[in-house]
Design an enzyme around this catalytic site. Structure first.
Site, short mmCIF file in Angstrom:
data_model
loop_
_atom_site.label_atom_id
_atom_site.label_comp_id
_atom_site.label_asym_id
_atom_site.label_seq_id
_atom_site.Cartn_x
_atom_site.Cartn_y
_atom_site.Cartn_z
N GLY A 25 -21.34 31.66 74.24
CA GLY A 25 -21.13 31.41 75.23
C GLY A 25 -22.81 31.75 76.11
O GLY A 25 -22.76 32.57 76.48
N SER A 26 -24.10 30.38 76.15
CA SER A 26 -25.05 31.04 76.28
C SER A 26 -25.91 29.94 77.38
O SER A 26 -25.14 28.97 77.64
CB SER A 26 -25.49 31.70 75.78
OG SER A 26 -25.84 31.31 74.57
N ARG A 27 -27.18 29.70 77.41
CA ARG A 27 -27.88 29.21 78.49
C ARG A 27 -29.28 29.08 77.33
O ARG A 27 -29.79 30.76 77.01
CB ARG A 27 -28.00 29.62 79.83
CG ARG A 27 -28.96 28.70 80.76
CD ARG A 27 -29.31 28.92 81.93
NE ARG A 27 -30.42 28.35 82.49
CZ ARG A 27 -30.20 28.96 83.92
NH1 ARG A 27 -28.79 28.59 84.20
NH2 ARG A 27 -32.03 29.02 84.68
N MET A 72 -24.08 26.39 77.35
CA MET A 72 -23.81 25.64 76.05
C MET A 72 -22.21 27.09 76.32
O MET A 72 -22.28 27.54 76.72
CB MET A 72 -24.30 26.56 73.94
CG MET A 72 -25.71 25.81 74.13
SD MET A 72 -26.15 26.95 73.15
CE MET A 72 -26.53 27.92 73.71
N ILE A 96 -31.22 33.29 76.87
CA ILE A 96 -30.25 34.08 77.27
C ILE A 96 -28.73 34.54 77.48
O ILE A 96 -28.20 33.23 76.97
CB ILE A 96 -30.48 32.91 79.36
CG1 ILE A 96 -32.01 32.08 79.36
CG2 ILE A 96 -29.85 33.72 80.07
CD1 ILE A 96 -31.95 31.92 80.78
#
Length: 228
Positions: free
Chosen positions: A185-187, A97, A155
């Protein structure tokens, strides 16, 4: 509509922006500086509002499908050894993301939460190979009717400094419902059985609670039956 996790920061930003506009309007005599301050303040407010947006999505629930838990881009599709819960090989689908994506996490399948755990950690960039095991993260396992146990992991990235996870062990959850939020911002990694059919491709953009990322594989015996 905005996510509840953004209420405090939205209100704080609104008051700060309002103060900047009022102060600049009455105390800054240089026109270009006054307008510049006001425009920057409004842009900041717009960025905060777009980040915490929470669009309403009607999910068509399907036990035969796993839906994307978040908006973003598919950056990993591979067979890996999952070492925290399954301790065996799984199919991993990872979605990155960017700051402009909707950051709501949604349950990828309906079922019962079997495991939910928070892990403190580092803040490596979200696409780093070790971010899945070394970054701040939460791990959730859902027992589903068709896929058995599936795991998804929120994450934190280099910018994300707070993960919100609503999943509690023992509760029943519904596909597409709000499962949490990751800020800035991440995953999200999803770990699936080896025999499922992956329905997305690398670099494909997906929509949370809408895009099917995996489906129950049709066995050969079932394929023969459909041909009669």
């Amino acid at each position: 509509m905005f996510h509840r996790e953004g209420q405090k920061i939205i209100l704080t930003t609104f008051f700060i922006v309002s103060a900047i506009i009022l102060i600049s309007q009455f105390y800054v005599d240089i026109p270009w500086l006054r307008w510049g301050l006001q425009i920057v303040a409004l842009i900041l407010l717009i960025l905060i509002l777009q980040f915490f947006r929470n669009p309403t999505r009607k999910t068509i629930k399907n036990f035969d499908e796993i839906l994307a838990p978040v908006d973003g881009k598919v950056v990993v599709i591979e067979e890996v050894e999952e070492t925290e819960f399954f301790k065996d090989k799984r199919r991993q689908v990872s979605i990155f993301m960017s700051p402009v994506n909707v950051h709501v996490t949604r349950y990828p399948a309906s079922g019962t939460v079997k495991y939910s755990k928070y892990h403190p950690g580092k803040y490596l960039v979200a696409w780093h190979p070790k971010s899945s095991t070394e970054n701040e993260r939460t791990t959730v396992v859902i027992k589903t009717p068709k896929f058995g146990d599936i795991l998804y992991r929120q994450i934190a990235g280099a910018m994300a400094r707070r993960i919100v996870n609503y999943a509690e062990e023992g509760e029943s959850v519904q596909q597409g419902e709000d499962a949490g939020f990751i800020k800035f911002g991440s995953r999200v990694d999803v770990f699936l059985p080896l025999d499922c059919a992956i329905t997305v491709k690398l670099n494909q953009k997906v929509t949370g609670a809408k895009t099917c990322i995996a489906a129950v594989a049709i066995k050969k015996d079932e394929e023969r039956e459909t041909t009669y």
